[in-house]
Write an enzyme that holds these catalytic residues in place. Structure first.
Site, PDB file in Angstrom:
ATOM      1  N   GLY A  41      14.748   0.002   2.568  1.00 16.10           N
ATOM      2  CA  GLY A  41      13.811   0.529   2.999  1.00 16.10           C
ATOM      3  C   GLY A  41      12.631   0.447   2.132  1.00 16.10           C
ATOM      4  CB  THR A  43       7.035  -0.874  -1.400  1.00 19.98           C
ATOM      5  OG1 THR A  43       7.692  -2.113  -1.878  1.00 19.98           O
ATOM      6  CG2 THR A  43       5.990  -0.205  -1.771  1.00 19.98           C
ATOM      7  CB  CYS A  44       7.563   1.119   3.441  1.00 19.12           C
ATOM      8  SG  CYS A  44       7.170   2.030   4.924  1.00 19.12           S
ATOM      9  N   GLY A 183      -9.503   1.068  -2.637  1.00 24.71           N
ATOM     10  CA  GLY A 183      -8.700   0.899  -1.159  1.00 24.71           C
ATOM     11  C   GLY A 183      -8.266   2.076  -0.735  1.00 24.71           C
ATOM     12  CG  HIS A 439      -9.859  19.075  28.188  1.00 28.18           C
ATOM     13  ND1 HIS A 439     -10.692  19.011  27.323  1.00 28.18           N
ATOM     14  CD2 HIS A 439      -9.686  20.494  28.542  1.00 28.18           C
ATOM     15  CE1 HIS A 439     -11.188  20.131  27.288  1.00 28.18           C
ATOM     16  NE2 HIS A 439     -10.553  21.018  28.013  1.00 28.18           N
TER      17      HIS A 439
END
Ligand code: FAD
Length: 460
Positions: A41, A43-44, A183, A439
Site C-alpha cells: 500500500g 506511502t498512500c 502546499g 437537485h
C-alpha cells in the site's frame, strides 16, 4: 528468450502505482511479480492519503457535533466534546490494516507473485533481493518518495522536527506547531492541528498557499483558515531551525517563531535509495527517474511510475501511470496527459482543482472566460451549514473548451471527478450546461458556474 527470465514483468514497490501495475499486468496474462521492502500500500495507505484523512474525519465529526444546536439537535454540551488521540490512532490502524490486507488479497487473487524485501538492480534484467536473484523481461520501478528535509535550512541545537510520517504517530496534539511549507500536505496538517486545538503557524516561501490551486480560490481557503486561528507567514524564507525556534527572513528582517513541534512539509523527494538505478545508466531529472509520457525510461525494458518519476506526486497519478506503463509493455500505445490531473485538499470546506489557473490560462489563450458561482447561492450548502466557497471555471471563449476548474466548498473532492471526465472527453461548457444535474446537490452549481462564464446563470 522470454521464458529464460523468471518473470515477464517485475514491479518494484507496492504503493498505489506498483500494486495497480502488478494487478493490471497479471490481468493481461503476464507472469508478474511484485517486490515490496516495507508495507503493502506504500506511502498512500500507510503514511499518506489514508491516515491523514482518518485524522481529518475525526476532527470534522467533532466540529459537527459541537455545532449540533445549529442543526436543532439538543442535549450536546460543546465544551464537553474532546478528541482522543489514541482513539484516532486505533481507528487509523483499523482502516489502514483493512486496506493493506485488501491490497494483499487483490494481488493474491490475481496470481501476482509476491516477494518481501529490498530490490537492487544488478543489470537491466536482474534485481537482487536478500541475496536472491530475480530476473525479468521488463521492470516497472514504483519505489515512491520520501519527505524532503531541505539542505538550505540550517539545523542547530535540539529540534523537534518531524515530517508527515511522525505527525501521524503523535500521542497528543502539540500546543504549538510550526509548519514549514504551504502546499497540500502543509495545509491539511495546518487544518487538522488547528481543529485539534494546537496553535498553528505556516511558513511559505511563495506569496500564496497551494501552488496548484487558482490563487483566488487558495486565498479564500487561507482566509477561512486564518479566521479559524491558523497564522500564515507567506513570502518568507526559513533560514534556520535552532532549539525549537524557526528563524525566518521577512522583508529583509530576521524573525523567530518558537514552537513545540516543527513539521517539515516542503515537498517530497523521489526515492531511489539502494536501488542501483544510477549504475544501470538510467537518466535522472534531479532525483527523479526521467520518463516520457508513456512512462518509459531511457532503457527500453524499464519503466518508472508514481512519485519516483516526479511528474505529479499523487496516488491517483501513480495508479494511472501503472496502467499506462503496462499497456505500453503489452503493445498498446497509451500516454499520460499531465495537464488533466485532479488535485484535492481535504480541509473543510474541501478544495479541488484540475487544469490551468486563471493566470496560466491567460498565458495560453487570448480569449478566456471566467465563471464564479458563490456557494452562498447553493441550497445544499445552506442545508449543510457551510456556504463559504466558490466554483471557479476557466474557459477558452472561442472554443468553449474547459481550461481549468477550481472548487472550494463542501464535497469538492467528490465533485472534481465530473470535471476530469468532461475534460478527458473534451466536453464543451455548453455540454456541461446541457447535462441535467440532480437537485439538491452541490454539483448542480457546476453548470451554473459555466453559465456565468458565458453570460448569466439562473440561480445567481
Ligand atoms: P509509494 O506509495 O511511496 O510506494 C512505494 C513503495 O515502494 C513503498 O511501499 C516502498 O516501501 C517500496 N520500495 C521503495 N524502494 C523499494 C525497493 N528498492 N525494493 C522494494 N520496495 C521498495 N496523494 C493523493 O493523491 N491524495 C492524497 O490525499 C494524498 N495525501 C498525502 C498525504 C501525505 C501526508 C503524504 C506524505 C502523501 C500524500 N499523497 C496523497 C501522496 C501519495 O501518498 C503518493 O503520491 C503515492 O503514495 C505515490 O505512490 P507510489 O506508488 O509512487 O509510491
Amino acid at each position: 528468450m522470454v521464458d529464460s527470465y523468471d518473470y515477464e514483468i517485475v514491479v518494484i514497490g507496492a504503493g498505489p502505482g506498483g500494486y495497480v501495475a502488478a494487478i493490471k499486468a497479471a490481468q493481461e496474462g503476464k507472469r508478474t511479480c511484485i517486490i515490496e521492502s516495507a508495507r503493502f500500500g506504500g506511502t498512500c495507505l500507510n503514511e499518506g492519503c489514508i491516515p491523514t484523512k482518518v485524522f481529518i474525519k475525526t476532527a470534522n465529526v467533532s466540529d459537527e457535533i459541537k455545532a449540533a444546536a445549529d442543526f436543532a439537535v439538543e442535549g450536546v454540551d460543546p465544551s464537553k466534546i474532546t478528541v482522543s488521540m489514541t482513539g484516532i490512532q486505533d481507528r487509523k490502524n483499523v482502516v489502514v490494516n483493512q486496506l493493506v490486507n485488501g491490497v494483499k488479497g487483490l494481488l493474491r487473487s490475481n496470481r501476482v507473485a509476491v516477494i518481501n524485501g529490498h530490490a537492487a538492480f544488478l543489470d537491466a534484467h536482474t534485481v537482487i533481493v536478500d541475496e536472491k536473484k530475480v530476473t525479468s523481461e521488463y521492470f516497472i520501478i514504483a519505489s515512491g518518495s520520501n519527505a524532503l528535509i531541505p539542505g538550505f535550512i540550517a539545523y542547530e541545537g535540539v529540534n523537534h522536527i518531524i515530517t508527515s510520517k511522525e505527525a501521524l504517530d503523535l500521542e497528543h496534539a502539540p500546543q504549538t506547531i510550526a509548519i514549514i511549507g504551504g502546499g497540500a500536505i502543509g495545509v491539511e496538517f495546518a487544518y487538522l492541528f488547528n481543529k485539534l486545538g494546537s496553535q498553528v503557524a505556516v511558513f511559505e516561501l511563495m506569496d500564496h498557499i497551494l501552488p496548484a490551486v487558482d490563487p483566488e480560490v487558495a486565498g479564500m481557503a487561507q482566509k477561512r483558515l486564518e479566521k479559524d486561528g491558523v497564522k500564515f507567514c507567506l513570502g518568507v524564507k526559513v533560514k534556520k531551525i535552532k532549539d525549537d525556534c524557526v528563524y525566518y527572513e521577512s522583508d529583509g528582517r530576521e524573525n523567530l517563531h518558537p514552537a513545540e513541534v516543527i513539521l517539515m512539509a516542503v515537498g517530497r523527494a523521489p526515492n531511489t535509495d539502494g536501488l542501483g538505478a544510477e549504475k544501470l545508466g538510467l537518466e535522472f531529472n534531479q532525483k527523479a527517474i526521467r520518463t516520457n509520457n508513456r512512462l518509459q525510461t531511457n532503457l527500453s525494458n524499464i519503466y518508472a511510475i508514481g512519485d519516483v518519476n516526479g511528474r505529479a506526486m499523487l496516488a491517483h497519478t501513480a495508479s494511472r501511470e501503472g496502467i499506462v506503463a503496462v499497456q505500453n509493455i503489452c503493445g498498446t500505445f497509451a500516454e499520460m496527459n499531465y495537464e488533466r490531473i485532479p488535485s484535492c485538499i481535504y480541509t473543510e470546506p474541501e478544495i479541488a482543482c484540475i487544469g490551468f489557473t486563471e493566470v496560466q490560462a491567460k498565458e495560453k489563450c487570448k480569449n478566456t472566460q471566467i465563471g464564479k458561482f458563490p456557494m452562498t447561492a447553493n441550497g445544499k450548502s445552506l442545508i449543510e451549514r457551510d456556504t463559504y466557497g466558490v466554483i471557479k471555471v476557466i474557459l477558452d471563449g472561442d472554443l468553449n473548451e474547459i481550461l481549468g476548474v477550481h472548487l472550494y466548498g463542501k464535497h469538492a473532492t467528490d465533485m472534481i471527478g465530473e470535471i476530469s471526465v468532461a475534460m478527458a472527453g473534451e466536453l464543451t461548457a455548453d455540454e456541461i450546461i446541457a447535462t441535467v444535474h440532480p437537485h439538491p446537490t452541490i454539483s448542480e452549481s457546476i453548470p451554473e458556474a459555466f453559465m456565468i462564464a458565458g453570460g448569466k446563470a439562473i440561480h445567481c
